[in-house]
Scaffold this motif. Sequence first.
Motif, PDB file in Angstrom:
ATOM      1  N   PRO A  22      14.261   6.959  -3.585  1.00 18.60           N
ATOM      2  CA  PRO A  22      15.371   7.513  -2.798  1.00 18.60           C
ATOM      3  C   PRO A  22      15.735   8.920  -3.255  1.00 18.60           C
ATOM      4  N   GLY A  23      16.410   9.647  -2.369  1.00 17.86           N
ATOM      5  CA  GLY A  23      16.875  10.979  -2.708  1.00 17.86           C
ATOM      6  C   GLY A  23      18.018  10.926  -3.698  1.00 17.86           C
ATOM      7  N   SER A  24      18.346  12.075  -4.244  1.00 13.09           N
ATOM      8  CA  SER A  24      19.424  12.170  -5.216  1.00 13.09           C
ATOM      9  C   SER A  24      20.759  11.777  -4.589  1.00 13.09           C
ATOM     10  N   GLN A  70      18.651  17.600  -2.166  1.00 14.19           N
ATOM     11  CA  GLN A  70      20.102  17.743  -2.144  1.00 14.19           C
ATOM     12  C   GLN A  70      20.787  16.792  -1.168  1.00 14.19           C
ATOM     13  N   PHE A  71      20.224  16.620   0.020  1.00 15.57           N
ATOM     14  CA  PHE A  71      20.924  15.856   1.043  1.00 15.57           C
ATOM     15  C   PHE A  71      20.029  14.792   1.692  1.00 15.57           C
ATOM     16  N   GLY A  72      19.089  14.260   0.959  1.00 10.28           N
ATOM     17  CA  GLY A  72      18.207  13.235   1.502  1.00 10.28           C
ATOM     18  C   GLY A  72      18.965  11.972   1.872  1.00 10.28           C
ATOM     19  N   ASP A  73      18.580  11.366   2.999  1.00 11.12           N
ATOM     20  CA  ASP A  73      19.279  10.158   3.444  1.00 11.12           C
ATOM     21  C   ASP A  73      18.315   9.038   3.822  1.00 11.12           C
ATOM     22  N   VAL A  74      17.160   8.992   3.142  1.00 13.14           N
ATOM     23  CA  VAL A  74      16.216   7.904   3.379  1.00 13.14           C
ATOM     24  C   VAL A  74      16.845   6.563   3.044  1.00 13.14           C
ATOM     25  N   ALA A  75      17.583   6.491   1.943  1.00 16.69           N
ATOM     26  CA  ALA A  75      18.206   5.219   1.559  1.00 16.69           C
ATOM     27  C   ALA A  75      19.147   4.723   2.646  1.00 16.69           C
ATOM     28  N   SER A  76      19.918   5.623   3.231  1.00 16.13           N
ATOM     29  CA  SER A  76      20.824   5.244   4.308  1.00 16.13           C
ATOM     30  C   SER A  76      20.046   4.791   5.535  1.00 16.13           C
ATOM     31  N   ALA A  77      18.972   5.489   5.856  1.00 16.44           N
ATOM     32  CA  ALA A  77      18.174   5.146   7.034  1.00 16.44           C
ATOM     33  C   ALA A  77      17.526   3.777   6.904  1.00 16.44           C
ATOM     34  N   LEU A  78      17.346   3.315   5.653  1.00 12.94           N
ATOM     35  CA  LEU A  78      16.731   2.013   5.414  1.00 12.94           C
ATOM     36  C   LEU A  78      17.738   0.971   4.939  1.00 12.94           C
ATOM     37  N   ALA A  79      19.030   1.323   4.960  1.00 13.09           N
ATOM     38  CA  ALA A  79      20.099   0.403   4.522  1.00 13.09           C
ATOM     39  C   ALA A  79      19.858  -0.101   3.105  1.00 13.09           C
ATOM     40  N   THR A 120       8.992   0.699 -12.038  1.00 11.84           N
ATOM     41  CA  THR A 120      10.258  -0.017 -12.209  1.00 11.84           C
ATOM     42  C   THR A 120      11.445   0.785 -11.687  1.00 11.84           C
ATOM     43  N   PHE A 121      11.222   2.079 -11.378  1.00  5.91           N
ATOM     44  CA  PHE A 121      12.294   2.914 -10.841  1.00  5.91           C
ATOM     45  C   PHE A 121      12.253   2.984  -9.313  1.00  5.91           C
ATOM     46  N   LEU A 122      11.294   2.323  -8.696  1.00  8.08           N
ATOM     47  CA  LEU A 122      11.216   2.316  -7.245  1.00  8.08           C
ATOM     48  C   LEU A 122      12.175   1.283  -6.669  1.00  8.08           C
ATOM     49  N   THR A 123      12.586   1.508  -5.443  1.00  8.01           N
ATOM     50  CA  THR A 123      13.460   0.572  -4.728  1.00  8.01           C
ATOM     51  C   THR A 123      12.640  -0.116  -3.651  1.00  8.01           C
ATOM     52  N   ARG A 124      12.711  -1.436  -3.619  1.00  5.16           N
ATOM     53  CA  ARG A 124      11.900  -2.197  -2.674  1.00  5.16           C
ATOM     54  C   ARG A 124      12.671  -2.469  -1.390  1.00  5.16           C
ATOM     55  N   HIS A 125      12.058  -2.141  -0.257  1.00  2.00           N
ATOM     56  CA  HIS A 125      12.608  -2.463   1.058  1.00  2.00           C
ATOM     57  C   HIS A 125      12.128  -3.857   1.454  1.00  2.00           C
ATOM     58  N   PRO A 126      12.894  -4.599   2.275  1.00  2.00           N
ATOM     59  CA  PRO A 126      12.472  -5.955   2.673  1.00  2.00           C
ATOM     60  C   PRO A 126      11.088  -6.024   3.307  1.00  2.00           C
ATOM     61  N   THR A 127      10.598  -4.932   3.879  1.00  2.00           N
ATOM     62  CA  THR A 127       9.265  -4.947   4.490  1.00  2.00           C
ATOM     63  C   THR A 127       8.149  -4.869   3.457  1.00  2.00           C
ATOM     64  N   SER A 136       0.792  -1.229   0.000  1.00  2.00           N
ATOM     65  CA  SER A 136       0.000   0.000   0.000  1.00  2.00           C
ATOM     66  C   SER A 136       0.822   1.277   0.000  1.00  2.00           C
ATOM     67  N   THR A 137       2.126   1.203   0.286  1.00  2.00           N
ATOM     68  CA  THR A 137       2.850   2.403   0.716  1.00  2.00           C
ATOM     69  C   THR A 137       4.109   2.649  -0.107  1.00  2.00           C
ATOM     70  N   VAL A 138       4.316   3.918  -0.442  1.00  2.00           N
ATOM     71  CA  VAL A 138       5.557   4.353  -1.079  1.00  2.00           C
ATOM     72  C   VAL A 138       6.093   5.550  -0.294  1.00  2.00           C
ATOM     73  N   LEU A 139       7.399   5.597  -0.136  1.00  2.00           N
ATOM     74  CA  LEU A 139       8.081   6.677   0.580  1.00  2.00           C
ATOM     75  C   LEU A 139       8.929   7.464  -0.405  1.00  2.00           C
ATOM     76  N   VAL A 140       8.745   8.785  -0.437  1.00  2.00           N
ATOM     77  CA  VAL A 140       9.490   9.657  -1.348  1.00  2.00           C
ATOM     78  C   VAL A 140      10.440  10.517  -0.540  1.00  2.00           C
ATOM     79  N   ASP A 141      11.730  10.486  -0.902  1.00  2.00           N
ATOM     80  CA  ASP A 141      12.725  11.349  -0.259  1.00  2.00           C
ATOM     81  C   ASP A 141      12.792  12.639  -1.055  1.00  2.00           C
ATOM     82  N   LEU A 142      12.167  13.689  -0.523  1.00  2.00           N
ATOM     83  CA  LEU A 142      12.076  14.955  -1.226  1.00  2.00           C
ATOM     84  C   LEU A 142      13.109  15.973  -0.747  1.00  2.00           C
ATOM     85  N   ASP A 143      14.062  15.525   0.051  1.00  2.00           N
ATOM     86  CA  ASP A 143      15.214  16.377   0.356  1.00  2.00           C
ATOM     87  C   ASP A 143      16.149  16.230  -0.834  1.00  2.00           C
TER      88      ASP A 143
END
Length: 392
Positions: A225-227, A179-188, A212-219, A170-177
Amino acid sequence: MSTVLTIGADGDLVERFAEASGGDVVALGVEALADGGLLGALAAPDAPLLVVLGAEVDLDESFAVAGNVDVVAPSTSVVVVAFADPDLWMEAMRAGVRDLLSPHATPADVAAVLTRATARAEARRAVLAPVPGSAPTRRVVVVASPKGGVGKTTVATNLAVGLAAAEPGSTVLVDLDVQFGDVASALALVPQYALPEAVQGAASNDPLVLKTFLTRHPTGLQVVPGSDSPAAGDAVTPADVARLVDMLSREFRYVVVDTAPGLSDHTLTALERATDLVLLGSMDVPGVRGLRKEMDVLGELGLLPRGRHLVLNGAGSGGGLALEDVEKTLGAPLDVVLPRHDAVPLSTNTGVPLLEKGGKDPVTRGLQALVQRLAPHAAAPRGRGRRKAGAR
């Protein structure tokens, strides 16, 4: 379409699936993966219950296909035919594969795989089906704060993980920072694509391509992800953000948007589409005053959505402020108060969100309380915390 679609599977295995499914099987060769038409077929309402990727399909290609199928057709399970070991199982699950099947699988093994796929599909369809007589709930949840360093990304990632657990697919997370977004790091996560790619080319106007451009988390959470560099992030315009959020909100029940500190044009664009705002502050005088100023500005702009959730992070008794003082300054009650706790930096450094790991600490309970404000049917937090550990 059929109940079972096999690609690159040998004749004996196809026959076993035919027996288990009452003959409702379509068998294709590996060339079916070459033209890219498979994902389009799977996006149709009559997508198969099960896609079996046989031994003739390269494992890396199987995992890539599984990740895309999990996004395009969440009720379709992907099974990969391979000799399994613990490491392969872990890699397969992270890619979105639902089962690994031995090349020497017995009819009983095949029947068990089909039974699990049927149960999974029924559960997902039940969760995602609209309530009779009402429109499906679609929520765009913007997580914002007037300044950085207050735990905004921690709250956004945990909220998204919690919603994904409450309603699979049901859910998608967008990192809208940008320049310095770190959602990918926070989710390994180690993403193949990031925000700039998701708003360019065919992905900017075709939801099938975008997925097809989304990244899937194990959950099961999907992530934009951010830039990976400030320069690339600068190329993302507010118009790009508008198209992206609009498209995702038509495809997912929950779109969680983690923003940069302050009120950038990108954040304001997301807020124009928000059904909910999670406004985050810290328990210090500058943090509380900044929160009040941001609330006032958004009110003047008409950008305070009806679903407003005030969250205070890092609460404690050592700063000389009481919760009553904070609420008086804000002119509104706090909805969730998260205390300081050693579990938070450990979660941040390991890339495992607290709601993924589970636990009884007060921060986990507070985050679960926030999830329940958006998805009331989500599992209740375990234990009874004081009011600072959850909803107020």
